[in-house]
Design a protein around this motif. Structure first.
Motif, short mmCIF file in Angstrom:
data_model
loop_
_atom_site.label_atom_id
_atom_site.label_comp_id
_atom_site.label_asym_id
_atom_site.label_seq_id
_atom_site.Cartn_x
_atom_site.Cartn_y
_atom_site.Cartn_z
N LEU A 107 14.29 -11.57 12.57
CA LEU A 107 12.96 -10.98 12.49
C LEU A 107 12.62 -10.63 11.04
CD1 LEU A 107 13.04 -8.64 15.63
CD2 LEU A 107 11.88 -10.84 15.40
N LEU A 108 13.60 -10.20 10.29
CA LEU A 108 13.37 -9.90 8.88
C LEU A 108 13.10 -11.17 8.08
CD1 LEU A 108 16.02 -7.10 8.38
CD2 LEU A 108 13.54 -6.85 8.15
N VAL A 109 13.73 -12.28 8.44
CA VAL A 109 13.40 -13.56 7.81
C VAL A 109 11.93 -13.90 8.04
CG1 VAL A 109 13.78 -16.06 7.92
CG2 VAL A 109 15.74 -14.51 7.88
N LEU A 110 11.46 -13.69 9.26
CA LEU A 110 10.05 -13.98 9.56
C LEU A 110 9.12 -13.04 8.81
CD1 LEU A 110 10.22 -14.67 13.42
CD2 LEU A 110 10.12 -16.33 11.54
N LEU A 111 9.50 -11.77 8.71
CA LEU A 111 8.67 -10.83 7.96
C LEU A 111 8.61 -11.21 6.49
CD1 LEU A 111 7.03 -8.26 7.68
CD2 LEU A 111 9.17 -6.96 7.55
N GLN A 112 9.75 -11.56 5.92
CA GLN A 112 9.76 -11.95 4.52
C GLN A 112 8.98 -13.26 4.31
OE1 GLN A 112 10.51 -10.02 2.26
NE2 GLN A 112 10.84 -11.18 0.38
N THR A 113 9.03 -14.15 5.28
CA THR A 113 8.22 -15.37 5.23
C THR A 113 6.74 -15.03 5.19
OG1 THR A 113 9.90 -16.66 6.41
CG2 THR A 113 7.63 -17.50 6.46
N HIS A 114 6.33 -14.07 6.02
CA HIS A 114 4.93 -13.65 6.05
C HIS A 114 4.51 -13.07 4.70
CE1 HIS A 114 1.19 -12.35 7.86
NE2 HIS A 114 1.40 -11.12 7.43
N PRO A 162 25.29 -11.10 -1.84
CA PRO A 162 25.93 -12.00 -0.86
C PRO A 162 25.17 -13.31 -0.74
CG PRO A 162 25.78 -9.77 0.00
CD PRO A 162 24.99 -9.78 -1.26
N GLN A 163 25.91 -14.40 -0.78
CA GLN A 163 25.28 -15.72 -0.75
C GLN A 163 24.44 -15.92 0.51
OE1 GLN A 163 28.05 -19.00 -0.80
NE2 GLN A 163 26.49 -20.45 -1.52
N ALA A 164 24.93 -15.43 1.64
CA ALA A 164 24.18 -15.61 2.88
C ALA A 164 22.84 -14.89 2.82
CB ALA A 164 25.00 -15.08 4.06
N ASN A 165 22.81 -13.72 2.19
CA ASN A 165 21.56 -12.99 2.04
C ASN A 165 20.59 -13.72 1.13
OD1 ASN A 165 23.37 -11.12 3.23
ND2 ASN A 165 22.14 -9.41 2.49
N VAL A 166 21.10 -14.28 0.05
CA VAL A 166 20.25 -15.02 -0.88
C VAL A 166 19.61 -16.21 -0.17
CG1 VAL A 166 20.21 -16.40 -3.00
CG2 VAL A 166 21.56 -14.29 -2.91
N ILE A 167 20.41 -16.93 0.60
CA ILE A 167 19.88 -18.10 1.31
C ILE A 167 18.88 -17.68 2.38
CG2 ILE A 167 20.47 -20.01 2.86
CD1 ILE A 167 23.16 -20.19 1.35
N ALA A 168 19.26 -16.68 3.18
CA ALA A 168 18.45 -16.31 4.35
C ALA A 168 17.16 -15.60 3.97
CB ALA A 168 19.27 -15.43 5.29
N PHE A 169 17.19 -14.76 2.93
CA PHE A 169 16.05 -13.89 2.66
C PHE A 169 15.27 -14.23 1.40
CE2 PHE A 169 19.18 -11.11 4.98
CZ PHE A 169 18.52 -11.17 6.20
#
Length: 244
Positions: free
Chosen positions: A56-63, A165-172
């Motif tokens: 859901l945070l990925v979608l919010l950051q996308t918005h 964290p690499q996963a955070n950089v990629i995801a967010f």
């Protein structure tokens, strides 16, 4: 083949109104929300990928990423600030934050789109004999994505993963930029301009049905696309008023 359509409802004429600092305030609020949330997601958030929260945070950051480009788009029409230097400075900042786009290059292309909509001179147009989503997206990317953008994104990614964290950089940071690009193209270019248009549709654009919540979530009201072409002096936060 798409059905030829005029706007889904008559466009209501909305008179221009003084910005009185509102455009700058809205732009800075969006940019601050994007930057603040991203900083927390990279530095302070430890996602549980088995829970819905991170997605859901990925979608919010996308918005919010989409909001960056919509802010730049408003600046292209001079409706962030009546002060041209401030207007263009905010537009430049917003485009750079959105994956290192460059406002001075995109400004003339966007105005070419408005002047020559649906013709070979329109940089957003794709010939109807190859008008599928993916070919059109490829042509769109070819017109707008530059090699130095890709290089700067790659350099920034490698720097960020040294500190976060690499996963955070990629995801967010990375994934929302890609998703927002697809969102802007799908709702702001492909759906409004694909297919045939009625001969009296001077803007060669269609508009989604009136649903303000959905219009805001999908593309900051730019699904009301005929109305935008008809009244480009309206900032995104006033565009909904054109739908009766």
């Amino acid at each position: 083949m798409s059905v030829s359509t005029a706007p889904s409802a008559p466009a209501r004429r909305v008179a221009p109104a003084p910005l009185a600092g509102k455009g700058v305030a809205v732009a800075l609020l969006l940019m601050a929300a994007w930057g603040g949330l991203l900083a927390w997601l990279l530095a302070g958030y430890r996602p549980n990928w088995h829970a819905p929260g991170p997605y859901l945070l990925v979608l919010l950051q996308t918005h919010l990423y989409t909001g960056l480009f919509i802010t730049a788009h408003d600046a292209m029409h001079g409706v962030v600030s009546p002060n041209k230097r401030l207007n263009n400075a905010i537009g430049t900042a917003a485009t750079v934050l959105f994956a290192y786009n460059w406002f001075p290059n995109q400004l003339p292309k966007h105005h070419d789109h408005h002047r020559h909509v649906g013709t070979q001179e329109d940089p957003d147009f794709h010939p109807e004999d190859h008008a599928g989503f993916l070919p059109w997206l490829a042509r769109f990317a070819w017109n707008y994505v530059t090699w130095w953008q890709v290089l700067l994104m790659a350099v920034t990614y490698n720097v960020l993963k040294l500190y976060f964290p690499q996963a955070n950089v990629i995801a967010f940071w990375m994934v929302p930029a890609v998703l927002a690009t697809l969102q802007l193209f799908f709702f702001g270019t492909y759906l409004p301009h694909r297919g045939e248009h009625a001969p009296d549709n001077q803007h060669k654009s269609r508009s989604q049905l009136r649903h303000h919540a959905w219009a805001f979530v999908t593309c900051y009201f730019f699904g009301y696309h005929y109305e935008h072409h008809d009244q480009p002096y309206l900032p995104w936060w006033r565009l909904w008023k054109t739908k009766v």
